[in-house]
Design a protein around this motif. Structure first.
Motif, PDB file in Angstrom:
ATOM      1  N   LYS A 104       0.817  -1.243   0.000  1.00  0.00           N
ATOM      2  CA  LYS A 104       0.000   0.000   0.000  1.00  0.00           C
ATOM      3  C   LYS A 104       0.833   1.268   0.000  1.00  0.00           C
ATOM      4  O   LYS A 104       0.475   2.254  -0.630  1.00  0.00           O
ATOM      5  CB  LYS A 104      -1.018   0.027   1.137  1.00  0.00           C
ATOM      6  CG  LYS A 104      -0.540  -0.469   2.493  1.00  0.00           C
ATOM      7  CD  LYS A 104      -0.892  -1.887   2.721  1.00  0.00           C
ATOM      8  CE  LYS A 104       0.131  -2.556   3.603  1.00  0.00           C
ATOM      9  NZ  LYS A 104      -0.408  -3.381   4.623  1.00  0.00           N
ATOM     10  N   LEU A 157      -9.475   0.153   8.684  1.00  0.00           N
ATOM     11  CA  LEU A 157      -8.617  -0.328   7.594  1.00  0.00           C
ATOM     12  C   LEU A 157      -7.303  -0.929   8.066  1.00  0.00           C
ATOM     13  O   LEU A 157      -6.522  -1.399   7.252  1.00  0.00           O
ATOM     14  CB  LEU A 157      -8.314   0.822   6.617  1.00  0.00           C
ATOM     15  CG  LEU A 157      -9.500   1.459   5.910  1.00  0.00           C
ATOM     16  CD1 LEU A 157      -9.037   2.563   4.961  1.00  0.00           C
ATOM     17  CD2 LEU A 157     -10.312   0.424   5.137  1.00  0.00           C
ATOM     18  N   ASN A 158      -7.064  -0.890   9.370  1.00  0.00           N
ATOM     19  CA  ASN A 158      -5.816  -1.501   9.852  1.00  0.00           C
ATOM     20  C   ASN A 158      -6.140  -2.607  10.854  1.00  0.00           C
ATOM     21  O   ASN A 158      -6.634  -2.344  11.950  1.00  0.00           O
ATOM     22  CB  ASN A 158      -4.909  -0.430  10.473  1.00  0.00           C
ATOM     23  CG  ASN A 158      -3.571  -1.019  10.874  1.00  0.00           C
ATOM     24  OD1 ASN A 158      -3.338  -1.381  12.015  1.00  0.00           O
ATOM     25  ND2 ASN A 158      -2.671  -1.160   9.910  1.00  0.00           N
ATOM     26  N   GLY A 159      -5.855  -3.837  10.439  1.00  0.00           N
ATOM     27  CA  GLY A 159      -6.177  -5.000  11.267  1.00  0.00           C
ATOM     28  C   GLY A 159      -5.389  -5.004  12.568  1.00  0.00           C
ATOM     29  O   GLY A 159      -5.924  -5.349  13.629  1.00  0.00           O
ATOM     30  N   THR A 160      -4.128  -4.601  12.498  1.00  0.00           N
ATOM     31  CA  THR A 160      -3.279  -4.604  13.700  1.00  0.00           C
ATOM     32  C   THR A 160      -3.850  -3.681  14.771  1.00  0.00           C
ATOM     33  O   THR A 160      -3.965  -4.068  15.934  1.00  0.00           O
ATOM     34  CB  THR A 160      -1.836  -4.167  13.315  1.00  0.00           C
ATOM     35  OG1 THR A 160      -1.359  -5.084  12.333  1.00  0.00           O
ATOM     36  CG2 THR A 160      -0.922  -4.133  14.503  1.00  0.00           C
ATOM     37  N   TYR A 187       0.124 -10.066  11.475  1.00  0.00           N
ATOM     38  CA  TYR A 187      -0.759  -8.969  11.042  1.00  0.00           C
ATOM     39  C   TYR A 187       0.011  -7.669  10.799  1.00  0.00           C
ATOM     40  O   TYR A 187      -0.353  -6.876   9.936  1.00  0.00           O
ATOM     41  CB  TYR A 187      -1.822  -8.661  12.109  1.00  0.00           C
ATOM     42  CG  TYR A 187      -2.695  -9.818  12.519  1.00  0.00           C
ATOM     43  CD1 TYR A 187      -2.987 -10.858  11.631  1.00  0.00           C
ATOM     44  CD2 TYR A 187      -3.265  -9.860  13.799  1.00  0.00           C
ATOM     45  CE1 TYR A 187      -3.802 -11.906  12.014  1.00  0.00           C
ATOM     46  CE2 TYR A 187      -4.085 -10.909  14.184  1.00  0.00           C
ATOM     47  CZ  TYR A 187      -4.344 -11.931  13.297  1.00  0.00           C
ATOM     48  OH  TYR A 187      -5.146 -12.959  13.687  1.00  0.00           O
ATOM     49  N   ALA A 188       1.062  -7.455  11.633  1.00  0.00           N
ATOM     50  CA  ALA A 188       1.708  -6.137  11.635  1.00  0.00           C
ATOM     51  C   ALA A 188       2.686  -5.981  10.473  1.00  0.00           C
ATOM     52  O   ALA A 188       3.191  -6.958   9.925  1.00  0.00           O
ATOM     53  CB  ALA A 188       2.431  -5.936  12.958  1.00  0.00           C
ATOM     54  N   GLU A 189       2.940  -4.737  10.133  1.00  0.00           N
ATOM     55  CA  GLU A 189       3.943  -4.417   9.115  1.00  0.00           C
ATOM     56  C   GLU A 189       5.334  -4.708   9.685  1.00  0.00           C
ATOM     57  O   GLU A 189       5.505  -4.797  10.906  1.00  0.00           O
ATOM     58  CB  GLU A 189       3.877  -2.927   8.762  1.00  0.00           C
ATOM     59  CG  GLU A 189       2.584  -2.492   8.128  1.00  0.00           C
ATOM     60  CD  GLU A 189       2.293  -3.232   6.836  1.00  0.00           C
ATOM     61  OE1 GLU A 189       3.054  -3.098   5.884  1.00  0.00           O
ATOM     62  OE2 GLU A 189       1.292  -3.968   6.794  1.00  0.00           O
ATOM     63  N   ASP A 195       1.486   0.794  11.375  1.00  0.00           N
ATOM     64  CA  ASP A 195       0.151   0.372  11.813  1.00  0.00           C
ATOM     65  C   ASP A 195      -0.373   1.274  12.934  1.00  0.00           C
ATOM     66  O   ASP A 195      -1.454   1.840  12.815  1.00  0.00           O
ATOM     67  CB  ASP A 195       0.205  -1.069  12.357  1.00  0.00           C
ATOM     68  CG  ASP A 195       0.578  -2.087  11.298  1.00  0.00           C
ATOM     69  OD1 ASP A 195      -0.208  -2.236  10.357  1.00  0.00           O
ATOM     70  OD2 ASP A 195       1.643  -2.721  11.416  1.00  0.00           O
ATOM     71  N   ASP A 200      -0.375   3.318   7.786  1.00  0.00           N
ATOM     72  CA  ASP A 200      -0.891   2.246   6.935  1.00  0.00           C
ATOM     73  C   ASP A 200      -2.340   2.555   6.517  1.00  0.00           C
ATOM     74  O   ASP A 200      -2.693   2.474   5.334  1.00  0.00           O
ATOM     75  CB  ASP A 200      -0.804   0.924   7.719  1.00  0.00           C
ATOM     76  CG  ASP A 200      -1.319  -0.256   6.939  1.00  0.00           C
ATOM     77  OD1 ASP A 200      -0.586  -0.772   6.089  1.00  0.00           O
ATOM     78  OD2 ASP A 200      -2.475  -0.665   7.184  1.00  0.00           O
ATOM     79  N   LYS A 204      -3.949   3.432   2.686  1.00  0.00           N
ATOM     80  CA  LYS A 204      -5.115   2.713   2.161  1.00  0.00           C
ATOM     81  C   LYS A 204      -6.245   3.700   1.825  1.00  0.00           C
ATOM     82  O   LYS A 204      -6.944   3.555   0.817  1.00  0.00           O
ATOM     83  CB  LYS A 204      -5.597   1.689   3.197  1.00  0.00           C
ATOM     84  CG  LYS A 204      -4.614   0.540   3.390  1.00  0.00           C
ATOM     85  CD  LYS A 204      -4.936  -0.287   4.627  1.00  0.00           C
ATOM     86  CE  LYS A 204      -4.026  -1.502   4.732  1.00  0.00           C
ATOM     87  NZ  LYS A 204      -4.137  -2.196   6.014  1.00  0.00           N
ATOM     88  N   GLY A 299      -8.846  -8.383   7.954  1.00  0.00           N
ATOM     89  CA  GLY A 299      -8.101  -7.279   7.353  1.00  0.00           C
ATOM     90  C   GLY A 299      -6.623  -7.524   7.192  1.00  0.00           C
ATOM     91  O   GLY A 299      -5.917  -6.700   6.618  1.00  0.00           O
ATOM     92  N   ALA A 300      -6.114  -8.624   7.719  1.00  0.00           N
ATOM     93  CA  ALA A 300      -4.685  -8.921   7.606  1.00  0.00           C
ATOM     94  C   ALA A 300      -4.488 -10.406   7.844  1.00  0.00           C
ATOM     95  O   ALA A 300      -5.415 -11.116   8.217  1.00  0.00           O
ATOM     96  CB  ALA A 300      -3.890  -8.106   8.638  1.00  0.00           C
TER      97      ALA A 300
HETATM   98  N1  HSE Z   1      -0.393  -4.431   8.718  1.00  0.00           N
HETATM   99  C1  HSE Z   1      -1.583  -4.414   7.950  1.00  0.00           C
HETATM  100  C2  HSE Z   1      -2.784  -4.387   8.886  1.00  0.00           C
HETATM  101  C3  HSE Z   1      -1.613  -5.604   7.042  1.00  0.00           C
HETATM  102  O1  HSE Z   1      -2.599  -4.709  10.074  1.00  0.00           O
HETATM  103  O2  HSE Z   1      -3.880  -4.056   8.476  1.00  0.00           O
HETATM  104  C4  HSE Z   1      -2.724  -5.598   6.032  1.00  0.00           C
HETATM  105  O3  HSE Z   1      -2.660  -4.489   5.177  1.00  0.00           O
END
Ligand code: HSE
Length: 412
Positions: A104, A157-160, A187-189, A195, A200, A204, A299-300
């Protein structure tokens, strides 16, 4: 039967998920595309690391070996950072490959350029995995809402971040413990600052803005705030009054102006995002013909993201050229009055002597926390003078201000 040859750049959580899904869903892919899908090469950082990759697949640290393969149809990019990924994808397009990306940050910066180049070279670009993990929001906007005029998109929009907020509330874990778990779950970048500080979700949101409105707001004008200012005490205090923190991104069009924000807010039980928990993401799309649509899903994570990429793989293999790079609503939407200033807020760390006389205290959920009805500009001024004061908007629920009252406040 002919074969679709794929290269995967990166073999982390996402790259490995794509590789495994191509093996596990070979039959379905073959049935839909009418060709076998074969992973020809994988780009890795360290060739010596043990991986479960078939011996016939080229595993290399050198992109040149991949781009010079005698046959290559699709390049899937699952790395991080803007470079060298952007350069790799430009090279792949120039060679005549379709590309699919999950990156992204790179796509928010360079998506327009990649799409324009792809159009010139008559190849396709898949970027479903850049927004909201496994939720097919991009294809919904790109293919299924092409005539609707979108006025607003609102999303977790951020799963973390959502996972951390849920763990802190449900398991009474600290921020650090919850972040560690999000990292363990994949999940995390690579750099989780992206995040938890809202970058992030910001990238998006900019990608969604371009699809929905054909343009983006000026990036510095977008309010961006992460979840690091939310303490466990704060989460416990708002729970007393039936509210939950959600990190919400909003992008809307008012007249000809695009307005965006990415920040934590409080929602009550009636808000569609109240029950969106853990790594789930959700997206509300408001448009003129259909009204509101809500999409929700993981989401992740390895397979949700792989799902988005695999569906893109079908999309590009079937050679869906996008005539216009992005779906657009160029017609100005009717102008709404300026956003009402009067709102309900959770205010933390305020001495009651500082309260403005016109503010109304609605509740004191715990010591040091107040729920007040106040004008945004007053709170902004106060927080500027007293940096330890922080405040969060309440979007919905018991403390929402009736719209007629808001309107009256706007007019006066
Ligand atoms: N790090 C991102 C999140 C992964 O937690 O949403 C998915 O884009």
């Amino acid at each position: 039967m002919t074969v679709v040859k794929v290269a995967i750049l990166g073999f982390g959580t996402v790259g490995e998920g794509v590789y495994r899904t191509i093996q596990s869903h070979a039959e379905e892919l073959q049935a839909v595309i009418g060709k076998d899908v074969e992973v020809a090469a994988v780009l890795v950082k360290n060739k010596e690391k043990a991986r479960d990759i078939h011996k016939d697949v080229l595993v290399t640290t050198n992109f040149e070996e991949i781009i010079q393969l005698p046959k290559l149809d699709i390049v899937v990019e699952a790395i991080v950072d803007r470079e060298p990924t952007f350069t790799y994808l430009k090279r792949a397009i120039q060679r005549g490959c379709h590309i699919i990306t999950a990156n992204k940050e790179m796509f928010a910066h360079h998506g327009k350029e990649l799409l324009e180049l792809a159009e010139k070279k008559s190849v396709s670009v898949g970027f479903e995995a850049t927004v909201a993990g496994g939720i097919p929001v991009i294809q919904t906007l790109r293919q299924l809402l092409q005539v609707n005029r979108i006025s607003e998109i609102q999303g977790i929009l951020n799963g973390t971040s959502n996972f951390i907020l849920t763990e802190m509330r449900e398991k009474k874990q600290t921020f650090t413990e919850s972040l560690l778990q999000a990292q363990k779950n994949g999940y995390a970048e690579a750099d989780p600052t992206n995040d938890v500080e809202g970058f992030d979700a910001f990238y998006k949101t900019m990608i969604l803005s371009r699809i929905a409105f054909g343009e983006e707001p000026d990036w510095p004008e977008v309010e961006r705030q992460g979840i690091t200012s939310i303490s466990s005490e704060c989460i416990a205090a708002v729970e007393q009054v039936g509210l939950r923190f959600k990190h919400i991104a909003t992008i809307s069009k008012n007249g000809n102006q695009i307005i965006g924000s990415v920040k934590p807010v409080l929602v009550g039980k009636d808000h569609p995002f109240y029950h969106v928990e853990g790594v789930e993401n959700a997206v509300n799309v408001f448009s003129d013909i259909v009204g509101r649509i809500t999409l929700q899903g993981p989401g992740a994570g390895m397979f949700p993201t792989a799902s988005a990429i695999i569906e893109d793989l079908v999309y590009v293999s079937l050679d869906h050229k996008v005539k216009r790079s992005f779906t657009q609503t160029t017609a100005p939407l009717s102008e709404q009055p300026e956003e009402q200033n009067l709102n309900c807020w959770l205010v933390q760390g305020i001495d009651k002597s500082l309260l403005y006389p016109q503010w109304k205290i609605l509740s004191e959920p715990a010591e040091g926390f107040l729920i007040v009805e106040a004008a945004k500009k007053d709170l902004e001024r106060l927080a500027k003078d007293h940096p330890t004061v922080c405040y969060f908007a309440i979007l919905d629920g018991e403390f929402e201000i009736a719209s007629d009252k808001k309107e009256a406040a706007t007019v006066s």
